[in-house]
Design a protein around this motif. Structure first.
Motif, short mmCIF file in Angstrom:
data_model
loop_
_atom_site.label_atom_id
_atom_site.label_comp_id
_atom_site.label_asym_id
_atom_site.label_seq_id
_atom_site.Cartn_x
_atom_site.Cartn_y
_atom_site.Cartn_z
N ASP A 170 0.91 -1.14 -0.20
CA ASP A 170 0.07 0.18 -0.03
C ASP A 170 0.96 1.36 -0.02
N ALA A 171 1.90 1.04 0.52
CA ALA A 171 2.73 2.33 0.59
C ALA A 171 3.85 2.72 -0.42
N GLY A 172 3.45 1.54 -1.48
CA GLY A 172 4.18 1.67 -2.84
C GLY A 172 5.71 0.89 -2.81
N GLN A 173 6.03 0.52 -1.49
CA GLN A 173 7.34 -0.27 -1.48
C GLN A 173 7.46 -1.45 -2.11
N LEU A 174 8.30 -1.86 -2.94
CA LEU A 174 8.63 -2.87 -3.69
C LEU A 174 9.60 -4.09 -3.11
N THR A 175 9.15 -5.20 -3.05
CA THR A 175 9.92 -6.45 -2.57
C THR A 175 9.96 -7.23 -3.84
N GLN A 176 11.24 -7.89 -3.89
CA GLN A 176 11.58 -8.60 -5.15
C GLN A 176 11.33 -10.13 -4.62
N LEU A 177 10.31 -11.07 -5.42
CA LEU A 177 10.48 -12.36 -5.18
C LEU A 177 11.34 -13.19 -5.74
N TYR A 178 11.46 -12.88 -7.01
CA TYR A 178 12.48 -13.54 -8.07
C TYR A 178 12.86 -12.87 -9.20
N PRO A 179 14.29 -12.94 -9.53
CA PRO A 179 15.19 -13.75 -8.86
C PRO A 179 15.65 -13.15 -7.58
N LEU A 180 16.32 -14.09 -6.67
CA LEU A 180 16.66 -13.61 -5.30
C LEU A 180 17.73 -12.75 -5.43
N LEU A 181 17.50 -11.64 -4.47
CA LEU A 181 18.59 -10.65 -4.40
C LEU A 181 19.69 -11.08 -3.28
N GLN A 182 20.80 -10.25 -3.73
CA GLN A 182 21.97 -10.56 -2.72
C GLN A 182 21.89 -9.66 -1.55
N THR A 183 21.07 -8.75 -1.61
CA THR A 183 20.71 -7.68 -0.34
C THR A 183 19.41 -7.40 -0.21
N ASP A 184 19.14 -6.88 0.75
CA ASP A 184 17.65 -6.73 1.14
C ASP A 184 17.10 -5.20 0.92
N ASP A 185 18.12 -4.27 0.56
CA ASP A 185 17.72 -3.13 0.26
C ASP A 185 17.57 -2.51 -1.29
N ALA A 186 17.51 -3.39 -2.03
CA ALA A 186 17.27 -3.06 -3.44
C ALA A 186 16.61 -4.02 -4.31
N VAL A 187 16.16 -3.58 -5.45
CA VAL A 187 15.28 -4.41 -6.64
C VAL A 187 15.99 -4.34 -7.86
N THR A 188 15.79 -5.23 -8.57
CA THR A 188 16.18 -5.21 -9.96
C THR A 188 15.32 -4.34 -10.58
N LEU A 189 15.88 -3.16 -11.49
CA LEU A 189 14.82 -2.36 -12.20
C LEU A 189 15.23 -2.67 -13.83
N PRO A 190 13.85 -2.58 -14.38
CA PRO A 190 13.92 -2.69 -15.82
C PRO A 190 14.75 -1.46 -16.58
N TYR A 191 15.37 -1.77 -17.58
CA TYR A 191 15.94 -0.84 -18.43
C TYR A 191 15.83 -1.00 -19.75
N TYR A 192 15.92 0.03 -20.60
CA TYR A 192 15.96 0.08 -22.17
C TYR A 192 17.16 0.68 -22.47
N HIS A 193 17.40 0.83 -23.73
CA HIS A 193 18.48 1.37 -24.35
C HIS A 193 18.25 2.39 -25.33
N LEU A 194 19.06 3.48 -25.34
CA LEU A 194 18.71 4.57 -26.61
C LEU A 194 20.22 4.98 -27.13
N ALA A 195 19.92 5.67 -28.25
CA ALA A 195 21.20 6.14 -28.83
C ALA A 195 22.21 4.94 -29.57
N GLN A 196 21.51 4.21 -30.11
CA GLN A 196 22.30 2.89 -30.55
C GLN A 196 22.84 2.35 -29.58
N GLU A 197 22.10 2.21 -28.43
CA GLU A 197 22.38 1.30 -27.20
C GLU A 197 23.71 1.99 -26.57
#
Length: 454
Positions: free
Chosen positions: A247-274
């Protein structure tokens, strides 16, 4: 005669008589326009040149609205919709029109809206750029699926909202969604219904990124351990990055498992010919059509024509969609955004891309900007506002005095209004063009280049 609607008896009020009308054109929202007894009639689902049987659903002093009952004479541009959910789902509204005709309609609508606004002077043919176009299907890299839990059946419904309604239309596929995401809809619906806490689930956000597919599941309470195990197994089977959002907008990553408890894997995309990587947090705005976005960024930079030593301002910059590629070309880029979380992400993106000539600021761009440290003389300006436009920001043109302005808009009505401000300040329209970001819908993305008249 093609049948579209079977009228049901309405005992509470007398429905209007069915009548036959000839459609002359489409409005900027994709509805057909006809005339009846001196009034304009708006009819969704019809095309120019068609004759249709309709029934009024709303009558005002100067216009009426009608629903389509049947097509009597069809347009050559009418096609069978790809999607089996088309007549229920509210996501698309032009699938009954062939893709090329959609683009021609949008280009014409864009030019007409600007010409008929207070900018008045007609748009010359030589300033109308070729539209930026791409695949008409499976182009969306992001979608939010709504959920509805039925207390009687104890089943969770997953789908999109119906047009002009809160009703959820259960779907099995979506032909405008990236194929890898469309293929996840049915498995998600099946698996979410296996959870004990399925009544506590909110929307599901699906994203296709350059580093994989992501799914964010909104939850209203802590899930039991058995549900967590089930979801983790589902994510592993389908090889998706799965996150929970509370409800607070906090994200918790279920898969794949993280090495730390304070981060999530963020999606990204490329620009300018990568050469530029742009990360973003699920839930924050990014353009849904990745291929068109790349072409749009390239065209915006080409139109601005940044030169060494110039200072370029990017307003409504998001996570750096234009700012980061611009920083590869310009001596100094100043970028401003109204959402604090996106500003922080944009700053991190600059660090990740080793760009030290772009500076990001947070500011309410609809407020008084006179005390902002970044406001001042610039060489060129880029704007990519939300649907409301950039009217307030453009009141500071005299202080900024850019030689060129590239305005990217998702609402041609606010673009036409804001163009009058630029023209009143001595600018002229050098280029205007359609960016076909949303095929199969009436939505129009546009780009305009303004140059200061000397």
């Amino acid at each position: 005669m093609a049948q579209f609607f079977q009228a049901k008896p309405n005992k509470s009020k007398q429905l209007s008589t069915k009548l036959s009308l000839s459609v002359t054109q489409l409005d900027h929202l994709g509805a057909g326009i006809a005339q009846h007894q001196g009034k304009v009639v708006f009819i969704p689902g019809v095309l120019p040149g068609e004759t249709a049987t309709v029934q009024f659903v709303e009558q005002k002093k100067s216009y009426s609205k009608a629903k389509l009952i049947a097509i009597e004479l069809a347009s050559a541009h009418r096609v069978k919709p790809h999607c089996p959910h088309y007549y229920e789902c509210g996501g698309c509204d032009l699938q009954h029109m062939d893709t090329q005709a959609q683009r021609e309609h949008k280009q014409t609508t864009l030019v007409d809206l600007m010409s008929k606004s207070s900018i008045a002077s007609a748009i010359e043919t030589d300033v109308v750029a070729a539209p930026i176009v791409g695949d008409g299907w499976h182009y969306r890299r992001r979608a939010r699926l709504a959920t509805l839990f039925d207390q009687n059946t104890r089943r969770l419904q997953l789908g999109f909202r119906a047009a002009n309604s809160n009703k959820i239309v259960s779907i099995q596929q979506c032909p405008v969604l990236a194929e890898s995401l469309s293929a996840l809809i049915t498995p998600f619906a099946v698996n979410l219904n296996q959870l004990k806490a399925r009544s506590s689930l909110g929307h599901v956000e699906l994203t296709q990124a350059d580093n994989g597919n992501f799914a964010v599941l909104r939850v209203t309470k802590v899930l039991p351990a058995s549900d967590i195990r089930w979801l983790t197994g589902f994510a592993e089977k389908h090889q998706i990055n799965l996150l929970l959002q509370d409800d607070a907008g906090q994200l918790t990553q279920l898969y794949p498992l993280l090495q730390t408890d304070d981060a999530v894997t963020l999606p990204y995309y490329h620009l300018a010919q990568e050469s530029v990587r742009c990360s973003f947090t699920p839930g924050n705005f990014v353009q849904v059509n990745g291929a068109i976005n790349q072409s749009m960024v390239d065209q915006a930079i080409a139109w601005l024509d940044p030169q060494p030593g110039e200072r370029i301002l990017d307003l409504f910059c998001g996570v750096g969609n234009f700012s980061l590629p611009l920083a590869l070309k310009a001596a100094e880029v100043v970028a401003v955004e109204g959402v604090p979380e996106m500003v922080q992400q944009a700053k991190q993106n600059a660090i990740d891309n080793k760009l030290d000539n772009v500076t990001f600021y947070h500011a309410d761009l609809s407020a008084d900007l006179s005390t902002q440290p970044w406001l001042g003389k610039i060489d060129k300006l880029l704007l990519d506002p939300a649907r409301a436009g950039a009217f307030e920001s453009l009141q500071w043109l005299q202080k900024m005095q850019p030689k060129k302005v590239v305005y990217v808009s998702c609402n041609p009505a606010s673009l036409a209004r804001d163009s009058s401000v630029l023209l009143a300040n001595g600018y002229r329209i050098a280029k205007v063009g359609l960016v076909d970001m949303f095929p199969q819908t009436h939505h129009i993305e546009a780009m305009v280049l303004f140059e200061l008249d000397k």
